[in-house]
Design an enzyme around this catalytic site. Structure first.
Site, short mmCIF file in Angstrom:
data_model
loop_
_atom_site.label_atom_id
_atom_site.label_comp_id
_atom_site.label_asym_id
_atom_site.label_seq_id
_atom_site.Cartn_x
_atom_site.Cartn_y
_atom_site.Cartn_z
N ARG A 21 9.43 -5.18 2.46
CA ARG A 21 8.22 -5.03 3.27
C ARG A 21 8.06 -3.57 3.73
NH1 ARG A 21 6.73 -3.02 8.15
NH2 ARG A 21 8.63 -3.91 9.07
N ASP A 22 8.94 -3.11 4.59
CA ASP A 22 8.85 -1.76 5.13
C ASP A 22 9.02 -0.71 4.04
OD1 ASP A 22 8.73 0.36 6.87
OD2 ASP A 22 10.60 -0.05 7.88
N HIS A 48 16.91 -0.16 14.40
CA HIS A 48 16.19 0.19 13.18
C HIS A 48 16.10 1.72 13.13
CE1 HIS A 48 12.80 -0.80 10.23
NE2 HIS A 48 12.73 0.51 10.35
N HIS A 80 15.90 5.50 11.24
CA HIS A 80 15.50 6.30 10.09
C HIS A 80 16.44 7.49 9.99
CE1 HIS A 80 11.20 4.70 9.23
NE2 HIS A 80 11.92 3.77 9.84
N CYS A 135 6.97 5.45 7.29
CA CYS A 135 5.92 4.89 8.11
C CYS A 135 4.61 5.53 7.71
CB CYS A 135 6.18 5.13 9.60
SG CYS A 135 4.86 4.49 10.64
N ASN A 163 14.16 4.76 5.67
CA ASN A 163 15.04 3.93 6.49
C ASN A 163 16.50 4.17 6.12
OD1 ASN A 163 13.15 2.05 7.96
ND2 ASN A 163 12.49 1.67 5.87
#
Length: 322
Positions: free
Chosen positions: A27-28, A223, A225, A256, A265
């Site tokens: 997804r991300d 989460h 990065h 993002c 990520n």
């Protein structure tokens, strides 16, 4: 298996025995690709992640296709994943921005959802076209309806450590929004270092402040990065605080779309290498996971960003097709 396929295990004191990896690559990660990945490739990617031992795999996002065209196939993808449950006890969370997104997700049988909030006003305006307060009001009926239907709800909170427009974000400001998000009824809170500026002391300070505000550590995930190469050190600081849920993206995919300074990520393989070396259980087969990311890198037409994938493969673009 190559002698370099797994690290030497040397446990360290003060760490959890097991960590649950919340895999966000499908997804991300894929939402940031310039070219849309074909739906069958996405489905196969998720199947391979499950076979590698990942038990929480964020599958897609039910946002309007106008905003995230790379995930416009959510209705086509999710029904293809019914066989993933046969791999084991696998959860397939989906991102929903509002009640319309929730309707779409529930219609396809989703049993785990996530809402995506911001700790800063500027990012809330750019990402959600709302103020922080307005976004929380939008999430309130989503969370209430999901919980009433027995659906698990995760609350993402972005810009927890820094914002490219507002700069450093005060810990108290983050805690206030995080507490409000959890008070809606979320089961879990994911703290996002969206532009990768956090450092370990900052991580510990935020987690401590959240505890003091009544947000218990077991309900918190992290989460990170890796913009400044701090994702693993920040993760270790969170683990030392007692956090047992860590978000990561297979192959280090993602960023993002609304914050251009946000790079990839934390790579799931890099995380698993560290945790394997520390003797922390994840249930993940590292060589199988690295092979999966190398396989996807071939479909994307470029090497995997993950250092571990590159180290374990002669070339991350080498063929791993069956």
């Amino acid at each position: 298996m190559s002698a370099r396929s797994l690290p030497m295990t040397v446990p360290a004191a003060g760490l959890p025995a097991r960590v649950r990896i919340h895999e966000v690559g499908a997804r991300d990660g894929l939402q940031n690709e310039k070219e849309t990945v074909p739906t069958p490739v996405k489905a196969e990617f998720i199947r391979r992640l499950a076979k590698a031992g990942l038990t929480t795999i964020e599958a897609t996002s039910f946002v309007h296709p106008k905003w995230v065209p790379q995930l416009a196939d959510a209705e086509q993808l999710f029904p293809l994943l019914g066989d993933v449950a046969d791999v084991g006890d696998v959860s397939l969370p989906v991102l929903v921005p509002n009640e319309r997104g929730l309707d779409r997700a529930l219609a396809l049988g989703a049993r785990s959802i996530a809402v995506f909030g911001s700790a800063t006003e500027t990012f809330a305006a750019r990402n959600l076209n709302r103020t922080v307060a307005e976004s929380l009001a939008m999430f309130e009926p989503v969370v209430a309806r999901a919980k009433a239907d027995g659906v698990r709800v995760r609350g993402y909170l972005s810009m927890c450590f820094g914002d490219p427009w507002e700069g450093a974000v005060p810990v108290a400001q983050v805690v206030g929004v995080a507490k409000a998000l959890m008070d809606l009824g979320c089961d879990e809170l994911s703290l996002g270092d969206t532009i990768g500026v956090a450092t370990p002391g900052h991580v510990t300070a935020l987690l401590t402040a959240l505890n003091e505000a009544g947000v218990a550590t077991p309900a918190v995930g992290v989460h990170f990065h890796d913009t400044y190469g701090q994702a693993l050190s920040n993760t270790l600081a969170a683990l030392q605080h007692g956090v047992t849920t860590v978000d990561a993206s297979a192959g280090g995919l993602g960023g993002c779309p609304y914050a251009k300074s946000a790079t990839g990520n934390l790579a799931t393989e890099d995380l698993v290498w560290m945790l394997d070396g520390l003797g922390v259980e994840t249930g993940v087969d590292l060589p199988a996971l690295a092979a999966t990311s190398a396989w996807l890198a071939e479909h994307l037409g470029r090497p995997s960003p993950s250092r571990t994938v590159r180290a374990l493969s002669p070339s991350s673009s080498a063929s791993h097709k069956e």
